[in-house]
Design an enzyme around this catalytic site. Structure first.
Site, PDB file in Angstrom:
ATOM      1  N   HIS A   1      -4.651   3.404   0.204  1.00 34.16           N
ATOM      2  CA  HIS A   1      -3.764   3.399  -0.967  1.00 34.16           C
ATOM      3  C   HIS A   1      -4.484   3.321  -2.296  1.00 34.16           C
ATOM      4  CE1 HIS A   1      -4.603  -0.892  -1.061  1.00 34.16           C
ATOM      5  NE2 HIS A   1      -4.144  -0.882  -2.291  1.00 34.16           N
TER       6      HIS A   1
HETATM    7  C1  UD1 Z   1      -1.353  -2.207  -6.636  1.00 35.40           C
HETATM    8  C2  UD1 Z   1      -2.609  -2.951  -7.118  1.00 35.40           C
HETATM    9  C3  UD1 Z   1      -3.614  -3.015  -5.972  1.00 35.40           C
HETATM   10  C4  UD1 Z   1      -2.973  -3.580  -4.710  1.00 35.40           C
HETATM   11  C5  UD1 Z   1      -1.752  -2.734  -4.368  1.00 35.40           C
HETATM   12  C6  UD1 Z   1      -1.037  -3.200  -3.122  1.00 35.40           C
HETATM   13  C7  UD1 Z   1      -3.078  -2.674  -9.512  1.00 35.40           C
HETATM   14  C8  UD1 Z   1      -3.983  -2.056 -10.499  1.00 35.40           C
HETATM   15  N1  UD1 Z   1      -3.245  -2.254  -8.247  1.00 35.40           N
HETATM   16  O1  UD1 Z   1      -1.705  -0.870  -6.383  1.00 35.40           O
HETATM   17  O2  UD1 Z   1      -4.688  -3.852  -6.352  1.00 35.40           O
HETATM   18  O3  UD1 Z   1      -3.908  -3.508  -3.636  1.00 35.40           O
HETATM   19  O4  UD1 Z   1      -0.840  -2.803  -5.471  1.00 35.40           O
HETATM   20  O5  UD1 Z   1      -0.081  -2.226  -2.738  1.00 35.40           O
HETATM   21  O6  UD1 Z   1      -2.257  -3.496  -9.865  1.00 35.40           O
HETATM   22  N2  UD1 Z   1       5.349   2.763  -6.413  1.00 35.40           N
HETATM   23  C9  UD1 Z   1       6.486   3.048  -5.701  1.00 35.40           C
HETATM   24  N3  UD1 Z   1       7.230   2.012  -5.229  1.00 35.40           N
HETATM   25  C10 UD1 Z   1       6.862   0.708  -5.432  1.00 35.40           C
HETATM   26  C11 UD1 Z   1       5.707   0.447  -6.169  1.00 35.40           C
HETATM   27  C12 UD1 Z   1       4.949   1.471  -6.639  1.00 35.40           C
HETATM   28  O7  UD1 Z   1       6.839   4.196  -5.497  1.00 35.40           O
HETATM   29  O8  UD1 Z   1       7.570  -0.196  -4.967  1.00 35.40           O
HETATM   30  C13 UD1 Z   1       4.522   3.862  -6.939  1.00 35.40           C
HETATM   31  C14 UD1 Z   1       4.376   3.806  -8.445  1.00 35.40           C
HETATM   32  O9  UD1 Z   1       5.300   4.623  -9.041  1.00 35.40           O
HETATM   33  C15 UD1 Z   1       2.961   4.272  -8.676  1.00 35.40           C
HETATM   34  C16 UD1 Z   1       2.265   4.022  -7.367  1.00 35.40           C
HETATM   35  O10 UD1 Z   1       3.237   3.710  -6.388  1.00 35.40           O
HETATM   36  O11 UD1 Z   1       2.931   5.658  -8.920  1.00 35.40           O
HETATM   37  C17 UD1 Z   1       1.291   2.927  -7.462  1.00 35.40           C
HETATM   38  O12 UD1 Z   1       1.884   1.675  -7.827  1.00 35.40           O
HETATM   39  P1  UD1 Z   1       1.052   0.638  -8.721  1.00 35.40           P
HETATM   40  O13 UD1 Z   1       1.874  -0.524  -9.031  1.00 35.40           O
HETATM   41  O14 UD1 Z   1       0.414   1.373  -9.846  1.00 35.40           O
HETATM   42  O15 UD1 Z   1      -0.158   0.190  -7.857  1.00 35.40           O
HETATM   43  P2  UD1 Z   1      -0.567   0.259  -6.344  1.00 35.40           P
HETATM   44  O16 UD1 Z   1      -1.262   1.536  -6.051  1.00 35.40           O
HETATM   45  O17 UD1 Z   1       0.520  -0.171  -5.435  1.00 35.40           O
END
Ligand code: UD1
Length: 376
Positions: A212
């Site tokens: 991820h």
């Molecule tokens: C975040 C953390 C990472 C952690 C991970 C666990 C940061 C910088 N990164 O990464 O350290 O290991 O969480 O999962 O904070 N999204 C959804 N649904 C959700 C949440 C997110 O679709 O419930 C999508 C968002 O739109 C985004 C992507 O997933 O495009 C990433 O979400 P984001 O919160 O940026 O960080 P993670 O990659 O989950």
């Protein structure tokens, strides 16, 4: 409204809800606790499922952050956290890990003069994790470690780093809260056969795969290389797909996945039930690296480096750089062949991250901080 001795516990992503499940309970035994969910994660399978499975009560406040670019997401959470902190004036703020939620809430607290305690402090990637640049998680934890006044290290190495960097702060080795959660959950895991994506015909001859991290999945060439290699895995596999990864795979188009079975992100209980029975894990997650180590399952970490150095030193975990992903099928074969030495399933002694009493230690230390600041 000032609440004497109140601790504010902030969290907002999948791994943080999991750790908050034990922290909240332990802190509540020593002080009034208000729990605040930033809303960084919001999909049921990424977030609420962990509340439900681990018995986490609904938070006292929700900051409704949602997705955005890093700066926008961090700024929105910091602004909302500041409003909440000014309104509630807790005596201590506790943040966990290295996410945008962590840095946003720590910054907001430090700037309104509320002391910050950082759980999972002192982890470092010596190369920054991004080929010379710092990955977002490394930026976040270095900032939080620079502004927190109480630092809770999960390992002796992290403790040493913090003592060097922050001679002015209160540094404590407490162990890893994720180990507390695992130990507490093991007795009530579902049977692996009850996890729908699992195939009973596999026995333990399957790999558990998670990917991820932005630096891997948002790099089309690297992700395609890793997926090509996984399609050649000598064993079938289960691949719960994070939403970030699902979107990246969609952009890549039709990548073959061989004998991997894709599924939605899993609850904590199903993840651990599968991992415990797997022949090996292939992951870029910090959590899965340690859980595999504790469960005696060999791990291949698809990254250039890891903050969880002790898992590498023990032989439980091996790095496979994304640029060398073609080595993965051979590495899976090697990891599976090396199982079962020295009497334990994996043949190593998983002692580096404490004894499962981290949350209790954190609570005791914070209780002492509260009473010493109250007597001043
Ligand atoms: C975040 C953390 C990472 C952690 C991970 C666990 C940061 C910088 N990164 O990464 O350290 O290991 O969480 O999962 O904070 N999204 C959804 N649904 C959700 C949440 C997110 O679709 O419930 C999508 C968002 O739109 C985004 C992507 O997933 O495009 C990433 O979400 P984001 O919160 O940026 O960080 P993670 O990659 O989950």
């Amino acid at each position: 409204m000032t609440r004497d001795g109140t601790i504010a516990l902030f969290f907002g992503t999948r791994p943080q809800v999991i750790k908050a499940s034990v922290l909240w309970e332990a802190l509540a035994r020593v002080a009034p606790v208000l729990a605040i969910d930033t809303g960084q994660h919001y999909d049921y399978q990424l977030h609420q499922v962990h509340y439900d499975q681990l018995g986490v009560r609904p938070p006292n406040a929700h900051l409704g952050a949602g997705s955005a670019s890093h700066a926008r997401q961090t700024a929105a959470m910091a602004a909302a956290a500041e409003d909440w902190l000014v309104a509630h004036a807790p005596r201590f703020v506790v943040v966990i890990g290295d996410t945008n939620s962590t840095v946003a809430c720590a910054l907001a607290a430090a700037k309104v003069g509320i002391p910050v305690a950082h759980v999972e402090a002192g982890l470092r990637l010596s190369g920054g994790g991004g080929g010379g640049a710092l990955i977002p998680e490394e930026v976040n934890r270095r900032r939080v470690d620079a502004i927190a006044t109480v630092l809770f290290a999960p390992s002796r190495r992290a403790e040493e780093i913090l003592r060097r960097e922050r001679p002015d702060a209160a540094v404590h080795f407490v162990g890893d809260v994720a180990y507390d959660v695992l130990q507490r959950t093991l007795p009530r895991l579902p049977s692996v056969a009850a996890v729908p994506v699992y195939d009973r015909g596999w026995g333990s001859e399957f790999v558990f795969v998670t990917l991820h991290r932005a630096e891997l999945v948002d790099d089309a060439e690297k992700l395609a290389g890793v997926m090509r290699a996984l399609a050649e895995s000598p064993l079938p596999g289960i691949f719960p797909v994070h939403p970030r990864t699902a979107r990246a795979l969609e952009r890549l188009g039709n990548v073959p996945i061989g004998r991997l079975r894709r599924c939605e992100p899993l609850g904590y209980l199903e993840s651990i039930a599968l991992l415990r029975h797997a022949a090996a894990a292939v992951t870029d997650s910090g959590g899965v690296q340690r859980e595999a180590y504790w469960l005696g399952v060999p791990c291949l970490t698809v990254r250039d480096e890891s903050e969880w150095v002790e898992t590498l030193e023990s032989g439980a975990n091996r790095l496979v750089a994304p640029a060398a992903a073609r080595e993965l099928p051979g590495a899976i074969r090697g990891a599976v062949a090396g199982r079962g030495r020295a009497g334990q399933r994996g043949g190593w002694d998983p002692v580096a991250y404490g004894d499962g009493g981290a949350a209790e230690r954190i609570a005791t230390i914070l209780a002492a901080c509260l009473s010493s600041s109250a007597s001043k």
